[in-house]
Design a protein around this motif. Sequence first.
Motif, PDB file in Angstrom:
ATOM      1  N   PRO A 208     -30.851   5.285  56.105  1.00  0.00           N
ATOM      2  CA  PRO A 208     -30.539   5.869  57.422  1.00  0.00           C
ATOM      3  C   PRO A 208     -31.746   5.909  58.350  1.00  0.00           C
ATOM      4  N   MET A 209     -32.954   6.038  57.790  1.00  0.00           N
ATOM      5  CA  MET A 209     -34.150   5.980  58.637  1.00  0.00           C
ATOM      6  C   MET A 209     -34.284   4.602  59.267  1.00  0.00           C
ATOM      7  N   ALA A 210     -33.987   3.546  58.502  1.00  0.00           N
ATOM      8  CA  ALA A 210     -34.051   2.189  59.046  1.00  0.00           C
ATOM      9  C   ALA A 210     -33.005   2.003  60.145  1.00  0.00           C
ATOM     10  N   ARG A 211     -31.804   2.571  59.939  1.00  0.00           N
ATOM     11  CA  ARG A 211     -30.781   2.476  60.986  1.00  0.00           C
ATOM     12  C   ARG A 211     -31.247   3.157  62.264  1.00  0.00           C
ATOM     13  N   ALA A 212     -31.832   4.352  62.105  1.00  0.00           N
ATOM     14  CA  ALA A 212     -32.324   5.071  63.280  1.00  0.00           C
ATOM     15  C   ALA A 212     -33.427   4.285  63.977  1.00  0.00           C
ATOM     16  N   GLN A 213     -34.299   3.657  63.167  1.00  0.00           N
ATOM     17  CA  GLN A 213     -35.374   2.856  63.762  1.00  0.00           C
ATOM     18  C   GLN A 213     -34.794   1.645  64.479  1.00  0.00           C
ATOM     19  N   HIS A 214     -33.774   1.017  63.896  1.00  0.00           N
ATOM     20  CA  HIS A 214     -33.116  -0.130  64.523  1.00  0.00           C
ATOM     21  C   HIS A 214     -32.511   0.292  65.861  1.00  0.00           C
ATOM     22  N   ARG A 215     -31.841   1.424  65.854  1.00  0.00           N
ATOM     23  CA  ARG A 215     -31.235   1.928  67.091  1.00  0.00           C
ATOM     24  C   ARG A 215     -32.307   2.192  68.149  1.00  0.00           C
ATOM     25  N   TYR A 216     -33.432   2.754  67.721  1.00  0.00           N
ATOM     26  CA  TYR A 216     -34.497   3.040  68.689  1.00  0.00           C
ATOM     27  C   TYR A 216     -35.055   1.761  69.302  1.00  0.00           C
ATOM     28  N   LEU A 217     -35.280   0.726  68.471  1.00  0.00           N
ATOM     29  CA  LEU A 217     -35.805  -0.531  69.009  1.00  0.00           C
ATOM     30  C   LEU A 217     -34.813  -1.164  69.985  1.00  0.00           C
ATOM     31  N   ASP A 218     -33.517  -1.124  69.649  1.00  0.00           N
ATOM     32  CA  ASP A 218     -32.510  -1.650  70.566  1.00  0.00           C
ATOM     33  C   ASP A 218     -32.534  -0.898  71.887  1.00  0.00           C
ATOM     34  N   ALA A 219     -32.605   0.435  71.803  1.00  0.00           N
ATOM     35  CA  ALA A 219     -32.625   1.242  73.023  1.00  0.00           C
ATOM     36  C   ALA A 219     -33.886   0.993  73.831  1.00  0.00           C
ATOM     37  N   ASP A 220     -35.016   0.832  73.138  1.00  0.00           N
ATOM     38  CA  ASP A 220     -36.278   0.581  73.842  1.00  0.00           C
ATOM     39  C   ASP A 220     -36.228  -0.753  74.584  1.00  0.00           C
ATOM     40  N   GLU A 221     -35.661  -1.791  73.940  1.00  0.00           N
ATOM     41  CA  GLU A 221     -35.530  -3.082  74.605  1.00  0.00           C
ATOM     42  C   GLU A 221     -34.559  -2.996  75.780  1.00  0.00           C
ATOM     43  N   ALA A 222     -33.484  -2.196  75.624  1.00  0.00           N
ATOM     44  CA  ALA A 222     -32.518  -2.046  76.707  1.00  0.00           C
ATOM     45  C   ALA A 222     -33.166  -1.400  77.922  1.00  0.00           C
ATOM     46  N   VAL A 223     -34.017  -0.408  77.700  1.00  0.00           N
ATOM     47  CA  VAL A 223     -34.729   0.220  78.826  1.00  0.00           C
ATOM     48  C   VAL A 223     -35.636  -0.807  79.502  1.00  0.00           C
ATOM     49  N   GLY A 224     -36.319  -1.633  78.705  1.00  0.00           N
ATOM     50  CA  GLY A 224     -37.175  -2.672  79.288  1.00  0.00           C
ATOM     51  C   GLY A 224     -36.381  -3.680  80.102  1.00  0.00           C
ATOM     52  N   ARG A 225     -35.209  -4.084  79.571  1.00  0.00           N
ATOM     53  CA  ARG A 225     -34.379  -5.033  80.320  1.00  0.00           C
ATOM     54  C   ARG A 225     -33.894  -4.432  81.627  1.00  0.00           C
ATOM     55  N   ARG A 226     -33.450  -3.169  81.559  1.00  0.00           N
ATOM     56  CA  ARG A 226     -32.962  -2.528  82.785  1.00  0.00           C
ATOM     57  C   ARG A 226     -34.086  -2.402  83.811  1.00  0.00           C
ATOM     58  N   ALA A 227     -35.295  -2.089  83.352  1.00  0.00           N
ATOM     59  CA  ALA A 227     -36.425  -1.990  84.284  1.00  0.00           C
ATOM     60  C   ALA A 227     -36.712  -3.339  84.936  1.00  0.00           C
ATOM     61  N   GLY A 228     -36.661  -4.414  84.123  1.00  0.00           N
ATOM     62  CA  GLY A 228     -36.901  -5.747  84.681  1.00  0.00           C
ATOM     63  C   GLY A 228     -35.834  -6.151  85.681  1.00  0.00           C
ATOM     64  N   ILE A 229     -34.573  -5.877  85.339  1.00  0.00           N
ATOM     65  CA  ILE A 229     -33.483  -6.223  86.254  1.00  0.00           C
ATOM     66  C   ILE A 229     -33.608  -5.439  87.553  1.00  0.00           C
ATOM     67  N   THR A 230     -33.888  -4.151  87.444  1.00  0.00           N
ATOM     68  CA  THR A 230     -34.007  -3.313  88.642  1.00  0.00           C
ATOM     69  C   THR A 230     -35.152  -3.783  89.523  1.00  0.00           C
ATOM     70  N   ARG A 231     -36.276  -4.141  88.903  1.00  0.00           N
ATOM     71  CA  ARG A 231     -37.433  -4.569  89.694  1.00  0.00           C
ATOM     72  C   ARG A 231     -37.152  -5.875  90.432  1.00  0.00           C
ATOM     73  N   THR A 232     -36.594  -6.854  89.727  1.00  0.00           N
ATOM     74  CA  THR A 232     -36.383  -8.158  90.364  1.00  0.00           C
ATOM     75  C   THR A 232     -35.233  -8.144  91.362  1.00  0.00           C
ATOM     76  N   ALA A 233     -34.258  -7.266  91.145  1.00  0.00           N
ATOM     77  CA  ALA A 233     -33.089  -7.252  92.034  1.00  0.00           C
ATOM     78  C   ALA A 233     -33.121  -6.088  93.012  1.00  0.00           C
ATOM     79  N   LEU A 234     -34.298  -5.473  93.204  1.00  0.00           N
ATOM     80  CA  LEU A 234     -34.362  -4.287  94.053  1.00  0.00           C
ATOM     81  C   LEU A 234     -33.904  -4.578  95.476  1.00  0.00           C
TER      82      LEU A 234
END
Length: 607
Positions: A208-234
């Motif tokens: 379950p710790m690995a699952r939580a870590q997997h979820r965190y990495l996915d969420a962290d990448e999603a925040v990065g993608r959203r930041a990139g999209i927002t910046r380029t499409a501002l």
Amino acid sequence: MRPAPSPGRAKESITLGEADAARRVTAFLRSLLLLRRSVLLKLAAWSAAESAQTFLGGYCVARALDDGFLRGAPSTGLLWLAGAAVAILLGAPVVRGVFAQLPHLTEPLRDQLVQGSVVRALRTATATATGGGGSGGGGGDATAVSRLTSQTEIARDSFAGLVLATRSFVFVAVGALVGLLSLAPQFLLVVLPPLVLGLALFTASLRPMARAQHRYLDADEAVGRRAGITRTALRDTVACGAQEATAAQNRRAVEEAAAAQRALARWASVRTFAVATAGQLPVLLLLATAPWLLRQGVTAGAVVGALTYVLQSLLPALHTLMTVLGAAGARLFVVLDRLTQPLPPVPTPPPSPAPTAVPPGPRRTGRAAAALELRHVRAAYGPGARPVLDALELTVEQGEHIAVVGPSGIGKSTLLNIAAGMLTPDHGDVRLYGRDIAACPPSELPALRVLIPQEAYVFTGTLRDNLRYLRPGADRAAVDRTVDALALAPLVDRVGGLDRTLTPDALSLGERQRIALGRAHLAPAPLLLLDEATCHLDPVAEATAERALSARPGTLVVVAHRLSSALRADRILVLDGTLARYGTHDELLARSALYRDLVGHWSRVRE
């Protein structure tokens, strides 16, 4: 209709996926370690010395009390303590030897991961460029940089920490348990049960710790993608009034990242409890059972020696192992699972599409659908602002060359963005080749029009790939025709050839614009929209580019930067903020005071 999977089937699918990931990661690490057996043997040799050091530490303390201080022989006690001190001092060369071998394991791991990440990014980018990226085409691998930098470094550092912690615990535990057995077998009855219980609890929390870590990495990448999209499409987000929708999407991404962090924190508390059970409970049990041990014939020195083994050896090694395995180990498993996914197949580029030929025919005859039609178009920069385009009527026939002129800020760029479907007018209709642009899916618009802005985009890649950006499958002959038509040979020679990789920062603004114009010439779309895309070119280069683009099958609409550009057009649209005028150069000189002023201004600048 296919029935929805039951929760049991979904859980079974997740379990199978985890098992597959575990097999893949285990196979990857096994192959890495088997190739470096000599390094592992050297690490084991240095670690065996650490086991001896651990054994001597507790044993010497026990003998110092039983054979020395408790018997009134302080010199003997001091000699045994000196032996313990020597064992501690000999630990420095052991640590040095271990760290000398560690890079021979971690650096090959990083090299393999970087190589795999680069290959994956290149194949994904190639698949996207050739249309093989699926329905979500149009974007490359947004996580490639993360894999090459942060995730690769996470894997290397986590692997190094895991090797150090596991090696240390195994050999320290061997030395301590042998020492406890040599002092009194009863100590194993007291120390082993809580030690095994804590390790079992900790092991059960790893998945379950690995699952939580997997979820965190996915969420962290999603925040990065959203930041990139927002910046380029501002700019487009503000222009389309989509600030609230964009903010809501970003908020959801951040909330998911926060929830993932909280899940990690909960499992960290489980890890802390396991450390307390395995490492601190044996100390309490040794103190609580001390009277019983003494009745069993165990000496006081042996009890103190056992406490030394637990407090100074087992507890620190156990705490380090659980901390590293719970945090770095989970991160390592998740990152390796992501980085060792099977590589995408090498994409086969589709056949090169030929440019859409639009028969020029007689101009302004109305026999065929117009290339561009605007009917009663009104647009403003914001709610309540004065319109920059008001009830605009415009028809551009197929094969025409149109110039758009007017003062700065009058709406020329807005007009081209509306014509390209990048902006939606406040009122009115826009049609491309008879099709309502509002009804056209965004994926179909690139086949109808190309918009080249003033800020030309050039990416790090070969000059040939930059020119083929809008037509990836263009053959060599088509590229050569574009180079000849736009007189790009000097630029090709300066950068070292069509297949030499460009450094965008090393190109001048004019060179970037010439590459973007070459892109437009090679594009398959029949309608070209140039928004001051020649403003950094000299008049000769501008004339060469506009003549080549006008001679190309299709329609050309240019926001004119110079009078010469307007004079090359078939007709000219003058925007003055209240009334648009449309006609030839001579017609506008007679009917538009603003156009006469612009011509006079251009003439004075040229003089």
